[in-house]
Design an enzyme around this catalytic site. Structure first.
Site, PDB file in Angstrom:
ATOM      1  N   HIS A 201       0.824  -1.214   0.000  1.00  0.00           N
ATOM      2  CA  HIS A 201       0.000   0.000   0.000  1.00  0.00           C
ATOM      3  C   HIS A 201       0.855   1.261   0.000  1.00  0.00           C
ATOM      4  O   HIS A 201       1.913   1.319   0.628  1.00  0.00           O
ATOM      5  CB  HIS A 201      -1.015  -0.008   1.143  1.00  0.00           C
ATOM      6  CG  HIS A 201      -0.452   0.121   2.526  1.00  0.00           C
ATOM      7  ND1 HIS A 201      -0.239   1.350   3.123  1.00  0.00           N
ATOM      8  CD2 HIS A 201      -0.094  -0.807   3.440  1.00  0.00           C
ATOM      9  CE1 HIS A 201       0.232   1.143   4.354  1.00  0.00           C
ATOM     10  NE2 HIS A 201       0.327  -0.155   4.573  1.00  0.00           N
TER      11      HIS A 201
ATOM     12  N   ASP B 212       6.263   2.150   6.788  1.00  0.00           N
ATOM     13  CA  ASP B 212       4.938   1.563   6.579  1.00  0.00           C
ATOM     14  C   ASP B 212       4.164   2.448   5.612  1.00  0.00           C
ATOM     15  O   ASP B 212       3.696   3.500   6.008  1.00  0.00           O
ATOM     16  CB  ASP B 212       4.228   1.456   7.931  1.00  0.00           C
ATOM     17  CG  ASP B 212       2.841   0.863   7.840  1.00  0.00           C
ATOM     18  OD1 ASP B 212       2.455   0.403   6.756  1.00  0.00           O
ATOM     19  OD2 ASP B 212       2.141   0.884   8.873  1.00  0.00           O
TER      20      ASP B 212
ATOM     21  N   GLU C 190      -5.114   1.562   2.662  1.00  0.00           N
ATOM     22  CA  GLU C 190      -4.901   0.407   3.551  1.00  0.00           C
ATOM     23  C   GLU C 190      -5.093   0.832   4.993  1.00  0.00           C
ATOM     24  O   GLU C 190      -5.674   0.120   5.804  1.00  0.00           O
ATOM     25  CB  GLU C 190      -3.492  -0.161   3.352  1.00  0.00           C
ATOM     26  CG  GLU C 190      -3.276  -1.524   4.018  1.00  0.00           C
ATOM     27  CD  GLU C 190      -2.773  -1.476   5.459  1.00  0.00           C
ATOM     28  OE1 GLU C 190      -2.718  -2.531   6.097  1.00  0.00           O
ATOM     29  OE2 GLU C 190      -2.442  -0.380   5.966  1.00  0.00           O
ATOM     30  N   GLU C 191      -4.595   2.031   5.307  1.00  0.00           N
ATOM     31  CA  GLU C 191      -4.582   2.486   6.700  1.00  0.00           C
ATOM     32  C   GLU C 191      -5.975   2.818   7.230  1.00  0.00           C
ATOM     33  O   GLU C 191      -6.148   3.074   8.411  1.00  0.00           O
ATOM     34  CB  GLU C 191      -3.648   3.696   6.855  1.00  0.00           C
ATOM     35  CG  GLU C 191      -2.179   3.412   6.528  1.00  0.00           C
ATOM     36  CD  GLU C 191      -1.481   2.514   7.546  1.00  0.00           C
ATOM     37  OE1 GLU C 191      -2.133   2.081   8.513  1.00  0.00           O
ATOM     38  OE2 GLU C 191      -0.285   2.233   7.351  1.00  0.00           O
TER      39      GLU C 191
ATOM     40  N   ASP D 266       3.907  -5.896   3.526  1.00  0.00           N
ATOM     41  CA  ASP D 266       3.721  -4.827   4.501  1.00  0.00           C
ATOM     42  C   ASP D 266       4.846  -4.896   5.532  1.00  0.00           C
ATOM     43  O   ASP D 266       5.734  -5.748   5.426  1.00  0.00           O
ATOM     44  CB  ASP D 266       2.341  -4.976   5.169  1.00  0.00           C
ATOM     45  CG  ASP D 266       1.740  -3.629   5.551  1.00  0.00           C
ATOM     46  OD1 ASP D 266       2.502  -2.728   5.955  1.00  0.00           O
ATOM     47  OD2 ASP D 266       0.506  -3.479   5.450  1.00  0.00           O
TER      48      ASP D 266
ATOM     49  N   HIS E  35       4.099   3.136  13.071  1.00  0.00           N
ATOM     50  CA  HIS E  35       3.167   4.263  13.206  1.00  0.00           C
ATOM     51  C   HIS E  35       3.729   5.391  14.070  1.00  0.00           C
ATOM     52  O   HIS E  35       2.967   6.204  14.586  1.00  0.00           O
ATOM     53  CB  HIS E  35       1.790   3.809  13.700  1.00  0.00           C
ATOM     54  CG  HIS E  35       0.993   3.144  12.604  1.00  0.00           C
ATOM     55  ND1 HIS E  35      -0.369   2.995  12.660  1.00  0.00           N
ATOM     56  CD2 HIS E  35       1.369   2.612  11.422  1.00  0.00           C
ATOM     57  CE1 HIS E  35      -0.795   2.381  11.563  1.00  0.00           C
ATOM     58  NE2 HIS E  35       0.250   2.136  10.802  1.00  0.00           N
TER      59      HIS E  35
END
Lengths: 333, 333
Positions: free
Chosen positions: B63, B167, B197-198, B220, B307
């Site tokens: 992604h 990410d 995706e998130e 990922d 994140h």
């Protein structure tokens, strides 16, 4: 003076308390054209003398910045460290750092559980993550006793505001340099002191004061503002963009009225924007300078700083200019 | 040959939060062009690169959206109030520098540290852009303006990358590298750079519907055991190679698909780590649930600080992921 550029450039070389030689050299080079004599003392204070026939005044700003000292390399490659000059451990998680030998890393906070409050995070929960996996590798990059600090950067925000990890107190140093450069006729015998070790024990400025023995001293330092939602409530009177702060009180220190009243009178006469700096906590060089020898009339000029004590600090160039203007008017009055 | 560090820097500059992937989609399409027969962008913005072959269809998917913020309004003092896009953790965001998509810069401030980390939300933070009033702030950052982390992408000693968006941009990089490696493929290959995706793995699902692959392989990042900020019961470590996922929170890898990836790795002489991810899901789930079901598995890049504005991966793991994908692409299905 271009405060943004001066602070940005000083931040590139500035080191923590006890290791201030690089910024002392950079500041001495900038100060040289504007003073009669530059000396440094045993502790490393940089003393720039602009000779005058009148009474001695010391104007100081501390040039040490916060940082960290590596302590123990764990077998998983993470490094335990001692934090110097930061107020809230949780503020440091995921902050990028650079070691004295130029190696990049990041501070990680050990995960407890989701119900833990960030306010409960302690210094001992923090680790330096250099991206390595063994104690040997970590030791090669950050041996015990070596220093590291937040990456130096500065970015412009809206208007004349900007942010950097190193406002405190390179902003004060920049203000002093600006005053030196613009200072005209004065009766004062002026000592501009760029002091060491303020963030660890307020050692430097007091030693300088003992040598200079000024009749009065003005400490220029960054002080946290109270005008942002993130500020602790009711503790900080300063507002960003509202001009220079004239220090009244901080923890364990009350300015001598002889200095504060004169500063306020000067500000009024010169039509400057100023505000009172009153806070319940916090500590600057002022308290120890005041107690030197038989006592020194001591006051402070405070630079409003959002996020002071944390890893991202915001300044307004208008405020810095007002601080310099106040000191200039005071010296030239 | 692509260089992981250079590619990551390019991708980070172009990346926007979920739903605003047009810019990075165009960049990736341009980078992928020499290595595929056909590129199309679907209605949601997924960039689908086909390397045609006579055999069965394999869909790879990484992604290209990232987590971020979206401006809601300004408060009276000119602070920007935001909602999150993707899985932001307020407790770890204090003092993070951010950049709005129109270039305005700011810093995240948390109003309180004194709440359980799990209870802290977007209502507890704001972004200081240096503005002084709501009017000024809203002119600079109109409602709906997106913001990204504004921390640098750096190459550390020992070949680790520190970057705001490992990410999942490092997986996008790995996928581009895999496309470059695959020659004379028998399988009909689709390399998807997915959107959103998130915010619920939306893009890969519709892409899979359109392609109707015989095998789906997501790529990922995953947590690793050697990350103090995550503390997961996993065997995966950063720097030990890419993983072949057995299970995450949203999906259990289709056994045949997992075995296919392992066999491809074994035959190509590539090592891998076995991954069971105990937090978070991936595009694997939506690919697997597409149409009447698709055999799906996942290749992951171990990542510290997921994140956070300082995610860390090993360049060697990104390269390993690329080789695993290339090996799977080349193996007859």
């Amino acid at each position: 003076m271009n405060y943004f550029e001066t602070i940005r450039d000083l931040a590139k070389v500035a080191m923590p308390a006890g290791f201030e030689e690089p910024q002392a050299a950079a500041i001495a080079a900038l100060a040289k054209p504007w003073c009669d004599e530059i000396t440094s003392d045993i502790q490393g204070n940089l003393i720039c003398h602009k000779k005058g026939s009148g009474e001695k005044i010391m104007i100081s700003a501390h040039m040490d910045v916060p940082g960290f000292m590596a302590m123990v390399q764990q077998k998983d490659g993470l490094v335990k460290f001692a934090s110097m000059g930061y107020k809230v451990p949780a503020d440091l998680q995921h902050c990028r750092v650079i070691t004295e030998s130029g190696v990049t890393g990041v501070i990680r906070c050990e995960f407890k559980d989701a119900s833990a409050k960030p306010s409960a995070i302690k210094d001992s929960d923090l680790y330096l993550d250099l991206g390595v996996s063994t104690a040997e590798e970590a030791n090669a990059l950050a041996p015990a006793g070596s220093l590291f600090r937040l990456q130096p950067w500065a970015r412009q925000l809206h208007g004349r505001r900007f942010m950097t990890p190193y406002a405190n107190d390179l902003a004060g140093c920049a203000v002093l340099l600006d005053v030196m450069e613009r200072l005209g006729e004065t009766d004062y015998d002026v000592y501009f002191v760029f002091s060491v070790r303020e963030l660890e024990g307020q050692t430097g400025a007091a030693c300088a004061a003992w040598q200079i023995k000024p009749q009065q001293a003005i400490v220029v330092d960054c002080v946290r503002t109270g005008d942002e939602p993130a500020a602790p409530k009711d503790h900080y009177a300063l507002k960003m963009g509202a001009g220079s702060g004239i220090k009244m009180k901080e923890q364990g220190f009350l300015s001598n009225p002889q200095v504060t009243l004169a500063l306020r009178e000067t500000a009024r006469k010169a039509g400057l924007t100023w505000q009172m700096d009153i806070k319940a906590d916090g500590l600057s060089d002022a308290s120890r300078v005041q107690r030197v020898d038989g006592g020194i009339f001591t006051g402070g000029v405070s630079i409003p700083c959002r996020g002071e004590g944390g890893p991202v600090q915001i300044l307004d160039e208008n405020d810095l200019e007002q601080c310099a203007n106040l000191l200039l008017a005071y010296l030239e009055d | 040959m692509f260089d992981v560090f250079e590619l990551q820097q390019q991708l980070v500059l172009a990346a926007r939060p979920s739903g605003s992937e047009q810019g990075i989609g165009a960049l990736i399409a341009a980078l992928a062009k020499p290595f595929c027969d056909e590129i199309r962008t679907d209605a949601l913005g997924n960039v689908i690169c086909r390397k045609a072959g006579p055999g069965k269809k394999i869909m790879f998917s990484a992604h290209m959206d990232v987590i971020g913020f979206i401006a809601l309004k300004a408060d009276k003092s000119g602070n920007i109030l935001v909602d999150k896009i993707g899985g932001q953790r307020a407790a770890q965001l204090n003092h993070t520098p951010v950049r709005f998509e129109n270039g305005v810069r700011g810093v995240v401030r948390l109003k309180t540290n004194d709440k359980a980390a799990s209870a802290l939300g977007m209502g507890d933070l704001y972004i200081d852009i240096g503005a002084s009033s709501d009017k000024e702030a809203m002119e600079l950052v109109p409602v709906g303006t997106r913001a990204m982390f504004d921390t640098p992408t750096e190459l550390l000693e020992g070949g680790k990358l520190l970057t705001p968006y490992a990410d999942d941009l490092t997986a996008c990089a790995a996928q581009l590298m895999a496309m470059e490696m695959v020659k004379n493929n028998h399988n009909d290959l689709y390399f998807v750079f997915s959107v959103q995706e998130e915010v619920g793995c939306k893009g890969a699902g519709v892409a899979a519907f359109g392609i109707a692959p015989d095998l789906g392989v997501a790529c990922d990042v995953c947590y690793c055991a050697d990350d103090p900020a995550a503390k997961r019961d996993m065997v995966v470590k950063m720097g030990q190679g890419a993983t072949i996922k057995i299970k995450d929170v949203g999906s259990i890898g289709t056994p045949e698909a997992v075995e296919f990836l392992r066999a491809a790795a074994r035959d190509a002489g590539e090592s891998w780590q076995d991954e069971i991810l105990t937090g978070g899901g991936t595009d694997t789930r939506t690919i697997q649930l597409s149409r009447d079901g698709v055999a799906a598995a996942c290749i992951s890049i171990p990542c510290r600080g997921i994140h956070s504005p300082a995610e860390m991966v090993a360049v060697s793991d990104v390269e390993s992921a690329a080789r695993l994908m290339a090996a799977a692409a080349a193996r007859a299905l």
